[in-house]
Structure formats: C-alpha cells, structure tokens
Design an enzyme around this catalytic site. Sequence first.
Site, PDB file in Angstrom:
ATOM      1  N   SER A  70       0.845  -1.200   0.000  1.00  0.00           N
ATOM      2  CA  SER A  70       0.000   0.000   0.000  1.00  0.00           C
ATOM      3  C   SER A  70       0.875   1.243   0.000  1.00  0.00           C
ATOM      4  O   SER A  70       2.038   1.207   0.417  1.00  0.00           O
ATOM      5  CB  SER A  70      -0.885   0.007   1.259  1.00  0.00           C
ATOM      6  N   TYR A  73      -3.224  -0.080   9.803  1.00  0.00           N
ATOM      7  CA  TYR A  73      -3.043  -0.528   8.419  1.00  0.00           C
ATOM      8  C   TYR A  73      -1.644  -0.168   7.916  1.00  0.00           C
ATOM      9  O   TYR A  73      -0.965  -0.975   7.281  1.00  0.00           O
ATOM     10  CB  TYR A  73      -4.115   0.133   7.560  1.00  0.00           C
TER      11      TYR A  73
END
Length: 274
Positions: A155, A168
């Site tokens: 990500s 995250y």
Amino acid sequence: MPYTNLFSLQEKVIIVTGGTGVLGEAFIRGIHEAGGSVVILGRNQEEGEARAEELRAAGGQAIFAKADVLNEADLIAARDLTLQTYGRIDGLVNGAGGNLAGAVIQPDQNLFDMDLPALRQAFELNLFGTLQPTLIFGKWIAESERGGSIVNISSMAAQSAITRVLGYSMAKGSVDNFTRWMSVELAQRYGDKVRMNAIAPGFFITHQNRDLLTNQDGSYTTRGAAVIRNTPYQRFGKPDELIGALVWLLSDASAFVSGEIVSVDGGFSVFSGV
C-alpha cells in the site's frame, strides 16, 4: 520462450486470497484472461462460488475454497482441495487484508488513547494474513519441481505517513519488509525457483474506503480531494489497472525479479506536492 508467451499463465494454477473483494475480482479475472487456473479464497461463500462459476462459464478453470487467512485449518483444507483438483500450485496472490474502523486514529481523538486491540487485529489481518498463506502454499511451491511466484499486496501507506490509518500503515510496512526478507531467504535456500514481490496500489475505491473518499453523490470528501490533489494522474485507480503488474509478476516475464515493491499509483508515491 517466445516473447509473446512470456506473459502467459497457461498451465499455471494461482491461488488468490481475498478473491471475493473488489481488487480480488480484478485479480482473478486477469489471471483467467492470461490463461491461468484460479483458486479463489475468501470468507464470502456465495460471492466466491458465483465468481468461480462466472470464470468457468467463460471457458476457464476456477474453484472456490471458503477460508479465513488467519485460520490455519482453512488454509490447509484449501491447499489440499487445490492439489486434489489440479495437482499443483504455481503461484499465490496474498490479496486478503484491509483496514478496521477501530485501528483508525480520528482527528479529534486523543492521540495517546489508541485502541490497541483493534491495532493488533489490523496488524494480524494484513501481516499474518499474508505470512500464514505464504507458509502453507509457499512450502508446496518451493518444494515442487516447477517452483513459482508469490505476490503480496502492499500500500501507499507503507511508503509515507498517511494520516489516521495507523494500524493498516504499520502492517503494510511490515508486509514490505517481509517481502524483501523472504525473497532473499527463498533465493538462498531454493535458488531461482521461487520469487516474491509485492504490488503497492495507489488509491482505489473499495467497499472499505468508499465512504472515506467519496460522498453519496460521487463527489470527493475532503480526504478524497486531498488524495486527488496529490496524485499526478488526478484520479483514483481502476481495479483493472492492477492486472498488468500482477500478470507480469506471476508470469515467466518476471523470472529474474524478486524482492521488489511495484507501485501502481498514478504517480502518488513520487509526487512531492509541488
């Protein structure tokens, strides 16, 4: 091998975790269109079975195995089903993951009053949800005669500080570290038989982030507008735009590529904002 065949996934069996998600749908379709056989893993049985049937109706080979990536028994059962059906495993896409509401640090929240259980849960889902399938499916790939490729999903949150998404971000940063570490260990123990890389998507609209980035009328939220402002392409990504990088990393075209984190982000990761 002729150049035109390098990107083919013909006669390759690829397992995709998170195959019932928005990005997972693009992954399984891309593998199918490149000629590969797909094993769809996910927790949504109805959606998974429907996607497998859709690929079979289009002339492809596909099965669904209901599995939680944090449940070892589920993954072992999925491995056994794959081997019973196809007799081999040639690739793994660790697509399962995502954010959790409790692991998000809100702007008006006390910075020192974090929900640690939620942070741990987000960390486990994204990191150990990548690591555990790698151990179970990757072992078979490494010890098989053919070898194969493992692709993790990273990500933009692993590359720079993106506000709010602490759990995250930490997990995806660890996925990058695991990708590099494991690629070296695999090479030292198995030579060039198994490679591991990762794709780092930019901002794509999924079920999890839709309300954070867009309003009900389709306009951008304040956060969504900030993302667009810092993306040189001035738009969000389309799931199909991940397929090219994925097929490349799964195919023989990337035979000498390992330990790489490939950004597919419309330039977000390299833009300074100026």
